[in-house]
Design a protein around this motif. Structure first.
Motif, mmCIF file in Angstrom:
data_model
loop_
_atom_site.group_PDB
_atom_site.id
_atom_site.type_symbol
_atom_site.label_atom_id
_atom_site.label_comp_id
_atom_site.label_asym_id
_atom_site.label_seq_id
_atom_site.Cartn_x
_atom_site.Cartn_y
_atom_site.Cartn_z
ATOM 1 N N ALA A 99 78.110 29.940 21.239
ATOM 2 C CA ALA A 99 77.401 29.929 19.958
ATOM 3 C C ALA A 99 77.721 31.149 19.099
ATOM 4 O O ALA A 99 78.031 31.021 17.914
ATOM 5 N N LEU A 103 79.620 30.934 15.502
ATOM 6 C CA LEU A 103 78.983 31.367 14.264
ATOM 7 C C LEU A 103 79.831 32.408 13.544
ATOM 8 O O LEU A 103 79.883 32.439 12.309
ATOM 9 N N ALA A 167 69.773 29.335 13.251
ATOM 10 C CA ALA A 167 70.734 29.904 14.199
ATOM 11 C C ALA A 167 70.899 31.400 13.997
ATOM 12 O O ALA A 167 71.305 32.113 14.907
ATOM 13 N N CYS A 229 74.457 20.320 16.289
ATOM 14 C CA CYS A 229 74.620 21.701 15.832
ATOM 15 C C CYS A 229 73.555 22.621 16.432
ATOM 16 O O CYS A 229 73.841 23.776 16.770
ATOM 17 N N ARG A 232 74.684 23.363 19.896
ATOM 18 C CA ARG A 232 75.883 24.212 19.946
ATOM 19 C C ARG A 232 75.643 25.620 19.419
ATOM 20 O O ARG A 232 76.132 26.597 19.974
ATOM 21 N N PHE A 233 74.878 25.727 18.306
ATOM 22 C CA PHE A 233 74.717 27.013 17.644
ATOM 23 C C PHE A 233 73.349 27.648 17.876
ATOM 24 O O PHE A 233 73.141 28.802 17.506
ATOM 25 N N GLY A 234 72.426 26.895 18.429
ATOM 26 C CA GLY A 234 71.075 27.417 18.627
ATOM 27 C C GLY A 234 70.162 27.185 17.446
ATOM 28 O O GLY A 234 68.997 27.606 17.459
#
Length: 258
Positions: A99, A103, A167, A229, A232-234
């Motif tokens: 993540a 980002l 995120a 998302c 995947r990214f938090g």
């Protein structure tokens, strides 16, 4: 309340379009009202997109040029902000990195191969779908542009609902994530779907059902992307919001083209 609504409208139009609207407040209450008003910004963008497409067709240009005109307007009205978010999100997801690293990739100013390919395919899909709609007549193409704009921003209202985390601690995602009450998001969704169904009803036949279904499918596809998302990214970011907007817009047009 009137003041908050005014600031909320400014927030919606000032953050979701590039129109000369100054955002005068940037707090959670304003963000909540703004994201509840997001479909109104989408309605305006859709109407602006429909005008050159319909006029182009009525003046004898043919459906392909009309479709290109209608796709170009939302990109211009947002200065490509949502398309950029789509490309950045595609690069982040395509990187298969953890993540934090994903980002970081999304924040870079350049666009990678995943972003380029995604942009190309999405824009081609939008033009192809509108080509089919304008081929049926200017009213079908114009209605498609409007419904697509509303569905696109409605997806952002749902992505701002309570329970969806940001995120990052900064940026648009952090400003709006979790601000919209679930019941408010559902009420706006029902109203927006009803308005789009009404627009479809003007075309006759099963237009109301077809246009309502296009919005529902668009929201479903956008929600699947959002959930992916978040895993995947938090959470969500401004780039993710751009990706959701373009995904919902494209899905709505594709459904209407069938």
């Amino acid at each position: 309340m009137t003041s908050l609504n005014s600031h909320g409208l400014r927030f919606a139009f000032g953050t979701l379009t590039a129109l000369p609207v100054r955002v005068t407040r940037w707090d959670r209450a304003t963000a909540r009202t703004g994201m509840l008003c997001a479909p109104l910004a989408g309605l305006l963008v859709g109407l602006l997109a429909a005008v050159p497409g319909a006029l182009s067709l009525l003046l004898g240009s043919g459906p392909l040029l009309a479709a290109v005109a209608s796709v170009a307007v939302p990109a211009a009205v947002t200065r490509g902000l949502h398309l950029d978010g789509l490309a950045d999100t595609a690069d982040g997801l395509g990187s298969a990195k953890p993540a934090g690293e994903a980002l970081r990739i999304m924040k870079q100013s350049d666009i990678g191969p995943f972003g380029v390919i995604t942009l190309l395919l999405v824009l081609l899909a939008q033009v192809a779908a509108l080509f089919e709609l304008y081929g049926q007549g200017w009213a079908h193409g114009a209605a498609g542009a409007v419904v697509s704009g509303v569905a696109a921003r409605l997806a952002l209202t749902l992505a701002s609902r309570q329970g969806v985390p940001p995120a990052r601690p900064e940026g648009l995602g952090a400003a709006v994530a979790g601000t919209v009450p679930r019941i408010g998001a559902m009420a706006v969704t029902v109203l927006a779907v009803a308005v789009c169904a009404g627009a479809g009803a003007l075309l006759g036949g099963y237009g109301a059902v077809h246009h309502a279904l296009a919005v529902v499918v668009a929201l479903g596809v956008a929600q699947l992307l959002m959930l992916h998302c978040v895993r995947r990214f938090g959470g969500v970011t401004g780039d993710v919001f751009g990706a959701l907007e373009e995904t919902a817009a494209t899905a709505a047009l594709v459904v209407l083209a069938f």
